[in-house]
Design an enzyme around this catalytic site. Structure first.
Site, PDB file in Angstrom:
ATOM      1  N   CYS A   1      -7.134  -1.024   2.138  1.00 14.98           N
ATOM      2  CA  CYS A   1      -7.612  -0.144   1.073  1.00 14.98           C
ATOM      3  C   CYS A   1      -6.904  -0.525  -0.232  1.00 14.98           C
ATOM      4  O   CYS A   1      -6.034  -1.389  -0.260  1.00 14.98           O
ATOM      5  CB  CYS A   1      -7.339   1.316   1.457  1.00 14.98           C
ATOM      6  SG  CYS A   1      -5.569   1.722   1.434  1.00 14.98           S
TER       7      CYS A   1
ATOM      8  N   CYS B   1      -3.023  -0.061  -0.026  1.00 13.58           N
ATOM      9  CA  CYS B   1      -2.325  -1.129   0.702  1.00 13.58           C
ATOM     10  C   CYS B   1      -2.473  -2.477   0.001  1.00 13.58           C
ATOM     11  O   CYS B   1      -1.563  -3.303   0.046  1.00 13.58           O
ATOM     12  CB  CYS B   1      -2.814  -1.176   2.144  1.00 13.58           C
ATOM     13  SG  CYS B   1      -2.370   0.343   3.038  1.00 13.58           S
TER      14      CYS B   1
ATOM     15  N   ASP C   1      -9.757   9.825   5.796  1.00 13.99           N
ATOM     16  CA  ASP C   1      -8.873   8.675   5.612  1.00 13.99           C
ATOM     17  C   ASP C   1      -9.285   7.833   4.415  1.00 13.99           C
ATOM     18  O   ASP C   1      -8.440   7.324   3.693  1.00 13.99           O
ATOM     19  CB  ASP C   1      -8.845   7.817   6.877  1.00 13.99           C
ATOM     20  CG  ASP C   1      -7.717   6.804   6.846  1.00 13.99           C
ATOM     21  OD1 ASP C   1      -6.549   7.228   6.727  1.00 13.99           O
ATOM     22  OD2 ASP C   1      -7.994   5.594   6.917  1.00 13.99           O
TER      23      ASP C   1
ATOM     24  N   SER D   1      -9.782  -4.449   6.634  1.00 11.21           N
ATOM     25  CA  SER D   1      -9.588  -4.796   5.227  1.00 11.21           C
ATOM     26  C   SER D   1      -8.737  -3.726   4.544  1.00 11.21           C
ATOM     27  O   SER D   1      -9.012  -2.540   4.673  1.00 11.21           O
ATOM     28  CB  SER D   1     -10.950  -4.899   4.536  1.00 11.21           C
ATOM     29  OG  SER D   1     -10.803  -5.213   3.169  1.00 11.21           O
TER      30      SER D   1
ATOM     31  N   ASN E   1      -1.483   3.172  11.532  1.00 10.53           N
ATOM     32  CA  ASN E   1      -1.801   4.310  10.701  1.00 10.53           C
ATOM     33  C   ASN E   1      -1.271   5.564  11.386  1.00 10.53           C
ATOM     34  O   ASN E   1      -1.573   5.812  12.550  1.00 10.53           O
ATOM     35  CB  ASN E   1      -3.321   4.377  10.510  1.00 10.53           C
ATOM     36  CG  ASN E   1      -3.746   5.469   9.559  1.00 10.53           C
ATOM     37  OD1 ASN E   1      -3.471   6.637   9.787  1.00 10.53           O
ATOM     38  ND2 ASN E   1      -4.448   5.096   8.506  1.00 10.53           N
TER      39      ASN E   1
END
Length: 151
Positions: free
Chosen positions: A85, A88, A148, A83, A47
């Protein structure tokens, strides 16, 4: 542990390394890697929303971009420390990535159930290192975490 689980855990090491790099850079500690059907590492990333000032640079996106153009994504595996989002998860569906290995979904339960409902194989590892990394980050930087995840 069967061979598939062992391979998933081995691949997770790459994503965790990326997550730790992101944290060291002052960013959000989420890492990912994209592996080919033959087990070749195609791309890895973390990220970079904070570092690049780019809200779309999630770990999975970085790994996907670093893999470069592929003729097909059938048989590929996206490995991520957290996990994925919805953004993604959409990337996984859009390009037909076959499998997603998830380090943990305790601190954030993203779109992996939706992916499974649409034929993507999900391997949820419940990795304690991934969970601790995110728990510590959320405790230390709640404002950045909330940014985020869009809260």
């Amino acid at each position: 542990m069967d061979q598939a689980q062992a391979q998933a855990r081995a691949w997770l090491v790459t994503a965790v390394e990326e997550a730790r790099t992101g944290l060291e850079e002052g960013g959000i500690p989420i890492g990912a890697a994209l592996y080919g059907a033959d087990g070749t590492l195609l791309g890895r990333g973390h990220n970079r929303r904070v570092q690049d000032g780019d809200p779309s640079m999630h770990a999975e996106t970085a790994a996907f971009r670093n893999a470069g153009r592929q003729r097909t994504y059938k048989g590929t595996t996206m490995v991520t420390t957290l996990s994925p989002c919805w953004y993604c998860s959409g990337l996984v569906r859009q390009f037909g990535i076959s499998r997603v290995v998830v380090g943990e979904a305790e601190t954030f339960h993203g779109g992996h159930d939706w992916l499974a409902q649409h034929g993507v194989e999900i391997v949820l590892l419940d990795d304690p290192e991934c969970t601790a990394l995110m728990r510590d980050f959320i405790k230390d930087r709640p404002e950045l975490w909330n940014e985020d995840i869009g809260e």
